[in-house]
Scaffold this active site. Structure first.
Site, mmCIF file in Angstrom:
data_model
loop_
_atom_site.group_PDB
_atom_site.id
_atom_site.type_symbol
_atom_site.label_atom_id
_atom_site.label_comp_id
_atom_site.label_asym_id
_atom_site.label_seq_id
_atom_site.Cartn_x
_atom_site.Cartn_y
_atom_site.Cartn_z
ATOM 1 N N HIS A 16 88.934 4.955 95.205
ATOM 2 C CA HIS A 16 90.386 4.825 94.994
ATOM 3 C C HIS A 16 90.907 6.087 94.299
ATOM 4 O O HIS A 16 90.402 6.489 93.241
ATOM 5 C CB HIS A 16 90.684 3.621 94.101
ATOM 6 N N CYS A 68 89.800 -3.026 90.470
ATOM 7 C CA CYS A 68 89.132 -1.734 90.685
ATOM 8 C C CYS A 68 90.040 -0.516 90.467
ATOM 9 O O CYS A 68 89.588 0.517 89.966
ATOM 10 C CB CYS A 68 88.495 -1.683 92.061
ATOM 11 N N LEU A 70 82.296 -13.087 93.782
ATOM 12 C CA LEU A 70 82.831 -14.173 94.604
ATOM 13 C C LEU A 70 84.289 -13.955 94.951
ATOM 14 O O LEU A 70 85.061 -13.421 94.144
ATOM 15 C CB LEU A 70 82.736 -15.502 93.837
HETATM 16 N N1 LIG Z 1 85.895 -4.737 96.755
HETATM 17 C C1 LIG Z 1 86.273 -4.190 95.608
HETATM 18 O O1 LIG Z 1 86.430 -2.948 95.475
HETATM 19 C C2 LIG Z 1 86.525 -5.060 94.431
HETATM 20 C C3 LIG Z 1 86.534 -6.450 94.509
HETATM 21 N N2 LIG Z 1 86.738 -7.194 93.394
HETATM 22 C C4 LIG Z 1 86.702 -8.666 93.445
HETATM 23 O O2 LIG Z 1 85.341 -9.072 93.663
HETATM 24 C C5 LIG Z 1 85.294 -10.267 94.422
HETATM 25 C C6 LIG Z 1 84.501 -10.034 95.692
HETATM 26 O O3 LIG Z 1 85.194 -9.094 96.480
HETATM 27 P P1 LIG Z 1 84.625 -8.539 97.838
HETATM 28 O O4 LIG Z 1 83.161 -8.316 97.710
HETATM 29 O O5 LIG Z 1 85.493 -7.408 98.167
HETATM 30 O O6 LIG Z 1 84.878 -9.798 98.825
HETATM 31 P P2 LIG Z 1 84.152 -10.163 100.204
HETATM 32 O O7 LIG Z 1 85.165 -10.921 100.966
HETATM 33 O O8 LIG Z 1 83.565 -8.962 100.816
HETATM 34 O O9 LIG Z 1 82.950 -11.158 99.753
HETATM 35 C C7 LIG Z 1 83.208 -12.453 99.305
HETATM 36 C C8 LIG Z 1 81.902 -13.154 98.935
HETATM 37 O O10 LIG Z 1 82.231 -14.488 98.491
HETATM 38 C C9 LIG Z 1 81.391 -15.413 99.199
HETATM 39 N N3 LIG Z 1 82.077 -16.703 99.378
HETATM 40 C C10 LIG Z 1 83.194 -16.951 100.094
HETATM 41 N N4 LIG Z 1 83.492 -18.287 100.056
HETATM 42 C C11 LIG Z 1 82.536 -18.865 99.300
HETATM 43 C C12 LIG Z 1 82.265 -20.207 98.896
HETATM 44 N N5 LIG Z 1 83.070 -21.226 99.274
HETATM 45 N N6 LIG Z 1 81.186 -20.452 98.120
HETATM 46 C C13 LIG Z 1 80.379 -19.442 97.746
HETATM 47 N N7 LIG Z 1 80.562 -18.147 98.101
HETATM 48 C C14 LIG Z 1 81.634 -17.867 98.870
HETATM 49 C C15 LIG Z 1 81.113 -14.764 100.531
HETATM 50 O O11 LIG Z 1 79.949 -15.343 101.100
HETATM 51 P P3 LIG Z 1 79.756 -15.541 102.716
HETATM 52 O O12 LIG Z 1 79.352 -14.200 103.257
HETATM 53 O O13 LIG Z 1 78.692 -16.549 102.791
HETATM 54 O O14 LIG Z 1 81.092 -15.990 103.240
HETATM 55 C C16 LIG Z 1 80.921 -13.314 100.098
HETATM 56 O O15 LIG Z 1 79.610 -13.145 99.618
HETATM 57 C C17 LIG Z 1 86.751 -10.661 94.699
HETATM 58 O O16 LIG Z 1 87.137 -11.608 93.742
HETATM 59 C C18 LIG Z 1 87.491 -9.321 94.573
HETATM 60 O O17 LIG Z 1 88.821 -9.498 94.266
HETATM 61 C C19 LIG Z 1 86.883 -6.593 92.174
HETATM 62 C C20 LIG Z 1 86.870 -5.239 92.037
HETATM 63 C C21 LIG Z 1 86.723 -4.375 93.169
HETATM 64 N N1 LIG Z 2 92.535 -5.508 95.191
HETATM 65 C C1 LIG Z 2 91.580 -4.408 95.087
HETATM 66 C C2 LIG Z 2 90.210 -4.972 94.895
HETATM 67 C C3 LIG Z 2 90.158 -5.703 93.592
HETATM 68 O O1 LIG Z 2 89.780 -5.210 92.560
HETATM 69 O O2 LIG Z 2 90.688 -6.888 93.601
HETATM 70 P P1 LIG Z 2 90.847 -7.896 92.367
HETATM 71 O O3 LIG Z 2 91.667 -7.288 91.321
HETATM 72 O O4 LIG Z 2 91.510 -9.081 92.982
HETATM 73 O O5 LIG Z 2 89.482 -8.228 91.882
HETATM 74 C C4 LIG Z 2 91.706 -3.575 96.337
HETATM 75 O O6 LIG Z 2 92.263 -4.092 97.253
HETATM 76 O O7 LIG Z 2 91.281 -2.443 96.419
#
Ligand SMILES: NC(=O)C1=CN([C@@H]2O[C@H](COP(=O)(O)OP(=O)(O)OC[C@H]3O[C@@H](n4cnc5c(N)ncnc54)[C@H](OP(=O)(O)O)[C@@H]3O)[C@@H](O)[C@H]2O)C=CC1
Ligand SMILES: N[C@@H](CC(=O)OP(=O)(O)O)C(=O)O
Length: 361
Positions: free
Chosen positions: A252, A155, A85
């Site tokens: 990364h 990450c 999320l």
């Molecule tokens: N990308 C990466 O490499 C990494 C990311 N993270 C963390 O993981 C999490 C997800 O990242 P990422 O996949 O990149 O983000 P995205 O922006 O790609 O995806 C976000 C997700 O959250 C959902 N969402 C947004 N608003 C709401 C809401 N009000 N209620 C329920 N669901 C909601 C979206 O659904 P919808 O499509 O319906 O809007 C979507 O499925 C973040 O916290 C990020 O920091 C951690 C490690 C690595």
């Molecule tokens: N901030 C990382 C993704 C990630 O891990 O985010 P967070 O630490 O907020 O879950 C990136 O931009 O590559």
């Protein structure tokens, strides 16, 4: 292949969520059971709700699953819930799930610093799950269901701590670390993500909050568990990070320099051998997604490279190259990790596999 445990995915439409879908669709122990996202996506079959951005096609087992809102009651039958999320909403939703008695493995940053939440990079500190083991045993003894949250790290932190942890395990304390990252655009997520106009022909030398996360999370992950189950930071180690966004889709890359605390320094060859020899708990336990080799040490002068090396062992391994002496610190090297696999979804799955192997799910 018999899936035994029902898995939910929150944020199933996002960058991390889509990786969960791919990795869980083929999983021998977890069945994709419930998918959650925002109200914009809820009520639609997954294939319609998602803007799919993976090179592999949407797995058939996910296509027709109807996306639901992220309410705990919708996920009541799940044995484990993986959260991808957005951090703006993860805090309240994950707490509701935990209080409902669900097991949440989160990728969001919200609870990484919470004193009762293990921050786990499964290739390095799965041992911190001992805190959960004691909590579950206590709840079971009282005939209750334990709800809890376990966090994955940021990450880029996930890639950094693997060689650091392996070297500390072999040679003892590291006193100083500097790291400069070159981070893929998938790390910034899909909503809205990085604009093509901003990143094409460019490098962006700033990622909000990232340097602080690398500098702090590393110390919790490489720290220890005290007798009262609190987490003790490895505060004897100084970490300084600089983070950049580059025009790479996944993976990364990080340029790392380290100084050992001990006066006796290993040789470059001994450092490489320690990295090659490192075996994680997930490998010892026989977790199905564990990498064959935790750290690949590459000898070619121009490796690792994101496009060529990020998918080693399905993205669950990290690659280290250019190990050499440093003129200021002791050693320097490059580490590459797949940010949405071992840096996110894959890490969550390895944590769940570890819990399952330990009889905690
Ligand atoms: N990308 C990466 O490499 C990494 C990311 N993270 C963390 O993981 C999490 C997800 O990242 P990422 O996949 O990149 O983000 P995205 O922006 O790609 O995806 C976000 C997700 O959250 C959902 N969402 C947004 N608003 C709401 C809401 N009000 N209620 C329920 N669901 C909601 C979206 O659904 P919808 O499509 O319906 O809007 C979507 O499925 C973040 O916290 C990020 O920091 C951690 C490690 C690595
Ligand atoms: N901030 C990382 C993704 C990630 O891990 O985010 P967070 O630490 O907020 O879950 C990136 O931009 O590559």
């Amino acid at each position: 292949m018999t899936a035994t445990k029902k898995a939910g995915v929150l944020g199933a439409t996002g960058s991390v969520g889509q990786k969960f879908i791919l990795l869980l669709a083929e999983h021998p122990e977890f069945e994709l059971y419930k998918l959650g996202a925002s109200s914009r996506s809820a009520g639609k079959p997954y294939a319609e709700a998602v803007k799919w951005r993976q090179t592999a096609t949407i797995p058939p087992s996910a296509r027709e699953l109807v996306v639901v809102e992220c309410k705990a009651s919708e996920f009541a039958d799940c044995d484990v819930v993986f959260s991808g999320l957005d951090s703006d909403v993860a805090g309240d939703i994950e707490t509701e799930f935990k209080e409902f008695g669900l097991v949440v493995i989160s990728n969001a940053k919200n609870y990484r610093r919470a004193p009762d939440v293990p921050l786990v990079v499964p290739l390095i500190n799965a041992s911190h799950l001992e805190v959960i083991e004691r909590r579950v045993q206590k709840a079971r003894a009282a005939n209750k269901k334990a709800g809890y949250i376990i966090c994955n790290s940021n990450c880029s932190t996930a890639g950094l701590v693997v060689p650091l942890g392996a070297l500390i395990a072999k040679f003892g304390d590291i006193s100083d670390v500097t790291v400069t990252t070159l981070q893929a655009i998938s790390g910034a997520g899909f909503s809205p993500g990085v604009l093509g106009f901003d990143i094409l022909d460019n490098v962006i030398p700033y990622i909000s909050g990232e340097e602080e996360k690398l500098e702090w999370e590393t110390k919790k992950i490489l720290g220890s568990v005290a007798e009262d189950d609190s987490f003790v930071l490895r505060s004897t180690m100084s970490v300084s990070a600089q983070c950049n966004r580059v025009a790479v889709s996944d993976g990364h890359l990080e340029c790392v320099s380290i100084k050992f605390a001990t006066p006796q320094k290993p040789s470059v060859e001994q450092v490489k051998q320690a990295l090659r020899d490192y075996v994680s708990e997930s490998q010892i336990l026989g977790c199905p997604s564990a990498p064959k080799q935790c750290i690949y040490v590459l000898e070619e002068a121009d490796r690792p490279q994101p496009r060529l090396d990020r998918n080693r062992d399905n993205g669950y391994a990290v690659s280290v190259g250019r190990v050499r002496e440093d003129t200021v610190f002791d050693f320097k090297f490059i580490v590459l990790s797949h940010n949405t696999v071992i840096g996110a979804a894959g890490a969550g799955i390895l944590i769940a596999e570890t819990l399952l192997k330990k009889g905690l799910l």
